[in-house]
Design a protein around this motif. Structure first.
Motif, PDB file in Angstrom:
ATOM      1  N   GLY A  97       7.685  -3.934  -2.285  1.00 20.92           N
ATOM      2  CA  GLY A  97       6.499  -3.324  -1.676  1.00 20.92           C
ATOM      3  C   GLY A  97       5.981  -2.305  -2.661  1.00 20.92           C
ATOM      4  N   VAL A  98       4.973  -1.543  -2.256  1.00 21.94           N
ATOM      5  CA  VAL A  98       4.488  -0.457  -3.112  1.00 21.94           C
ATOM      6  C   VAL A  98       5.337   0.785  -2.844  1.00 21.94           C
ATOM      7  N   ASN A  99       5.510   1.115  -1.579  1.00 23.90           N
ATOM      8  CA  ASN A  99       6.370   2.227  -1.141  1.00 23.90           C
ATOM      9  C   ASN A  99       7.280   1.681  -0.046  1.00 23.90           C
ATOM     10  N   ARG A 122       1.749  16.083  -8.333  1.00 24.87           N
ATOM     11  CA  ARG A 122       1.690  16.076  -6.862  1.00 24.87           C
ATOM     12  C   ARG A 122       2.722  15.123  -6.256  1.00 24.87           C
ATOM     13  N   ARG A 123       3.908  15.092  -6.866  1.00 25.24           N
ATOM     14  CA  ARG A 123       4.996  14.303  -6.285  1.00 25.24           C
ATOM     15  C   ARG A 123       5.495  15.072  -5.061  1.00 25.24           C
ATOM     16  N   ASN A 124       6.036  14.354  -4.065  1.00 29.83           N
ATOM     17  CA  ASN A 124       6.329  15.011  -2.766  1.00 29.83           C
ATOM     18  C   ASN A 124       7.772  15.483  -2.625  1.00 29.83           C
ATOM     19  N   GLY A 163       0.792  -1.229   0.000  1.00 30.06           N
ATOM     20  CA  GLY A 163       0.000   0.000   0.000  1.00 30.06           C
ATOM     21  C   GLY A 163       0.824   1.278   0.000  1.00 30.06           C
ATOM     22  N   CYS A 164       0.152   2.433  -0.028  1.00 22.60           N
ATOM     23  CA  CYS A 164       0.856   3.715  -0.086  1.00 22.60           C
ATOM     24  C   CYS A 164       0.003   4.837   0.504  1.00 22.60           C
ATOM     25  N   ASN A 165       0.672   5.724   1.264  1.00 21.37           N
ATOM     26  CA  ASN A 165      -0.053   6.856   1.875  1.00 21.37           C
ATOM     27  C   ASN A 165       0.060   8.129   1.038  1.00 21.37           C
ATOM     28  N   LEU A 166       0.868   8.079  -0.014  1.00 22.96           N
ATOM     29  CA  LEU A 166       1.004   9.270  -0.849  1.00 22.96           C
ATOM     30  C   LEU A 166      -0.162   9.347  -1.837  1.00 22.96           C
ATOM     31  N   ARG A 167      -0.305  10.500  -2.486  1.00 25.60           N
ATOM     32  CA  ARG A 167      -1.436  10.666  -3.404  1.00 25.60           C
ATOM     33  C   ARG A 167      -0.980  11.359  -4.690  1.00 25.60           C
ATOM     34  N   CYS A 168      -0.092  10.696  -5.436  1.00 26.31           N
ATOM     35  CA  CYS A 168       0.346  11.280  -6.702  1.00 26.31           C
ATOM     36  C   CYS A 168      -0.877  11.359  -7.612  1.00 26.31           C
ATOM     37  N   SER A 169      -0.991  12.451  -8.328  1.00 28.51           N
ATOM     38  CA  SER A 169      -2.264  12.752  -9.017  1.00 28.51           C
ATOM     39  C   SER A 169      -2.603  11.761 -10.130  1.00 28.51           C
ATOM     40  N   TYR A 170      -1.638  11.010 -10.645  1.00 26.59           N
ATOM     41  CA  TYR A 170      -1.886  10.087 -11.776  1.00 26.59           C
ATOM     42  C   TYR A 170      -2.072   8.645 -11.301  1.00 26.59           C
ATOM     43  N   CYS A 171      -1.913   8.398  -9.997  1.00 25.70           N
ATOM     44  CA  CYS A 171      -1.712   7.008  -9.565  1.00 25.70           C
ATOM     45  C   CYS A 171      -2.960   6.371  -8.952  1.00 25.70           C
ATOM     46  N   VAL A 172      -3.245   5.175  -9.390  1.00 25.95           N
ATOM     47  CA  VAL A 172      -4.428   4.450  -8.913  1.00 25.95           C
ATOM     48  C   VAL A 172      -4.051   3.426  -7.839  1.00 25.95           C
ATOM     49  N   ILE A 173      -2.749   3.275  -7.584  1.00 27.18           N
ATOM     50  CA  ILE A 173      -2.307   2.203  -6.680  1.00 27.18           C
ATOM     51  C   ILE A 173      -2.847   2.319  -5.256  1.00 27.18           C
ATOM     52  N   PRO A 174      -2.823   3.510  -4.638  1.00 27.43           N
ATOM     53  CA  PRO A 174      -3.391   3.562  -3.279  1.00 27.43           C
ATOM     54  C   PRO A 174      -4.839   3.057  -3.229  1.00 27.43           C
ATOM     55  N   LYS A 175      -5.554   3.269  -4.334  1.00 31.21           N
ATOM     56  CA  LYS A 175      -6.961   2.834  -4.384  1.00 31.21           C
ATOM     57  C   LYS A 175      -7.056   1.307  -4.431  1.00 31.21           C
ATOM     58  N   LEU A 184      12.906   2.612  -4.306  1.00 34.12           N
ATOM     59  CA  LEU A 184      12.592   3.443  -3.144  1.00 34.12           C
ATOM     60  C   LEU A 184      12.177   4.829  -3.609  1.00 34.12           C
ATOM     61  N   GLU A 185      11.121   5.367  -3.030  1.00 31.82           N
ATOM     62  CA  GLU A 185      10.717   6.731  -3.328  1.00 31.82           C
ATOM     63  C   GLU A 185      11.839   7.674  -2.898  1.00 31.82           C
ATOM     64  N   PRO A 186      12.043   8.786  -3.648  1.00 34.95           N
ATOM     65  CA  PRO A 186      13.206   9.653  -3.397  1.00 34.95           C
ATOM     66  C   PRO A 186      13.437  10.044  -1.937  1.00 34.95           C
TER      67      PRO A 186
END
Ligand code: SF4
Length: 451
Positions: free
Chosen positions: A189-191, A271-273, A145-157, A232-234
């Motif tokens: 993992g996802v993140n 919306r990358r962090n 899973g993932c707690n981030l919300r990149c505007s193009y990404c459906v994975i958290p859903k 790994l996310e940046p």
């Protein structure tokens, strides 16, 4: 009585499929090489792009056409996102999403794939029997899973919020994979970098790595092994992880750090962090601490609003970065994501042209990187033979090399190799103890025999 699984998408899906297969084998079923010969076929889907959805539907119809009598089950991210549409495909017996994967034993009972008496009904129990087909590397899910919300990404859903596998369970599975001869274990993992934040008490990925390195054989042991961190996310590429990678060569000197765009403007729309300066800072720190590290990135091309100027910004950023390989994706509107409502779409021909330019750039960066290792010893895990008989192997810093044919080292084992020639299309190498520094001509396969 056989089963056949088909896996689309990422390494996390590969791990999930291995757990599904473990449960099917626990029920006395054996793998069938072809879906046409199986009594049960399970398709584990991906939904990262619209193309992945279409590929899944085509594949599912294909299985039913070739095997009218099998039980056809569909799971994975696309099943989680749009199970109804999949269930509407003729011949699909059962659709269950990611959040129901743990109920597989129950679902198999319901579709008539009986279980032996002592059925425990919990999928995760089967993880001590994970097999990765004829793969020489094993995938180990540590986070989901993932707690981030990149505007193009459906994975958290489709994968939910970030959650970590308890360290004890990870260490057990890791030990069991090593025990069964896997020399490389890829943590997935996802993140993944978010590992441990949800645990009580909270922990870090570096904590987990330290624990796993304690049970990992010494770097010079005959049955040496290594851990690969994959992606790994940046902002999760911490100084602790960099220090661990610099200090311990059992941690593969390789990271894929998703960039997505080299344009600050597009990163904001995604919306990358992080900012590009932070991205560069992480990679430069890693490169200076681990000079031979292999660095890759995912990049999305054709995001709404990507003008020629913004694409050139992205191109220059990558050209001046320490990256040596790219995974280039065309943006795809995903249902329910903010980006799907954005205007300023980029024409398909532009997307094609830009993707081709980035792939050409990646090939140049990759060749320069590989040439830098000619004549230098690197450790590599044997992946297996190519059609032409040469042997594929993967170095710690993620260079795929080819060794002379008849290099007699079992699949999955680890050995030192020396890169003798980096070519555009491949990287030639020989076993380090072959005493050769220059590869024999590609067709001279007989030359080298390792005792
Ligand atoms: S970090 Fe962003 S792109 Fe990656 S899974 Fe999370 S939301 Fe998706």
């Amino acid at each position: 009585m056989g089963f056949h699984t088909i896996t689309l998408g990422c390494k996390l899906n590969q791990f999930d499929t291995a757990a599904i297969e473990a449960e099917l084998m626990r029920r006395g079923l054996s793998p069938a090489a072809d879906a046409g010969d199986a009594r049960v076929v399970i398709v584990n889907t991906c939904t990262v792009t619209g193309k992945a959805d279409a590929e899944a539907r085509k594949l599912i119809r294909g299985v039913r056409r070739r095997n009218a009598g099998c039980k056809l089950l569909v799971t994975g991210c696309y099943a989680e996102l749009d199970g109804e549409r999949i269930a509407a495909i003729d011949g699909v017996d059962r659709v269950f999403g990611n959040r129901d994967k743990h109920r597989l034993p129950e679902i198999l009972d319901e579709v008539g794939i009986a279980a032996p008496e002592q059925n425990t009904g919990d999928l995760d129990r089967g993880c001590d029997a994970l097999h990765f087909g004829d793969r020489s590397r094993a995938f180990l899910r540590v986070q989901e899973g993932c707690n981030l919300r990149c505007s193009y990404c459906v994975i958290p859903k489709v994968r939910g919020l970030s959650r970590s596998t308890p360290p004890q369970q990870v260490a057990e599975m890791f030990g069991s994979l090593l025990g069964r001869g896997y020399r490389e274990v890829v943590l997935t993992g996802v993140n993944t970098g978010d590992y441990g934040k949800d645990l009580d008490p909270p922990r870090s990925l570096a904590d987990l790595l330290r624990e796993l390195l304690e049970v990992c054989p010494d770097a010079d042991a005959p049955r040496r092994s290594r851990i690969r961190l994959n992606s790994l996310e940046p902002l999760t590429v911490t100084d602790e992880i960099i220090a661990l990678m610099a200090a311990d060569r059992r941690l593969a000197p390789h990271l894929q750090v998703p960039l997505q765009s080299g344009s600050e403007t597009i990163l904001r729309r995604m919306r990358r962090n992080y900012r590009l300066s932070q991205y560069t800072d992480r990679l430069e720190r890693l490169r200076s601490a681990v000079p031979h590290v292999g660095l890759g990135a995912d990049v999305i091309i054709g995001f709404p609003g990507e003008t020629d100027e913004l694409f050139e910004e992205c191109y220059r950023f990558i050209e001046n970065s320490p990256l040596n390989y790219l995974h280039v994706f065309a943006w795809s509107p995903r249902p329910g994501t903010p980006a799907a409502d954005l205007e300023d779409r980029v024409h398909g021909s532009k997307v094609k042209e830009r993707s081709a330019r980035l792939r050409e750039l990646a090939a140049r960066l990759g060749l320069r990187f590989r040439r830098g290792f000619e004549g230098r010893p690197l450790d590599a895990v044997i992946l297996g033979p190519r059609e032409d008989g040469r042997i594929r192997a993967l170095t710690g810093n993620f260079i795929e090399v080819s060794l002379p044919a008849r290099t007699e080292v079992p699949r999955g084992s680890m050995l030192d190799v020396v890169i003798t020639e980096a070519r555009e299309e491949e990287t030639l190498a020989v076993p380090a103890d072959s005493g050769q520094t220059k590869a024999p001509p590609a067709d001279a396969g007989e030359a080298v025999e390792l005792v």
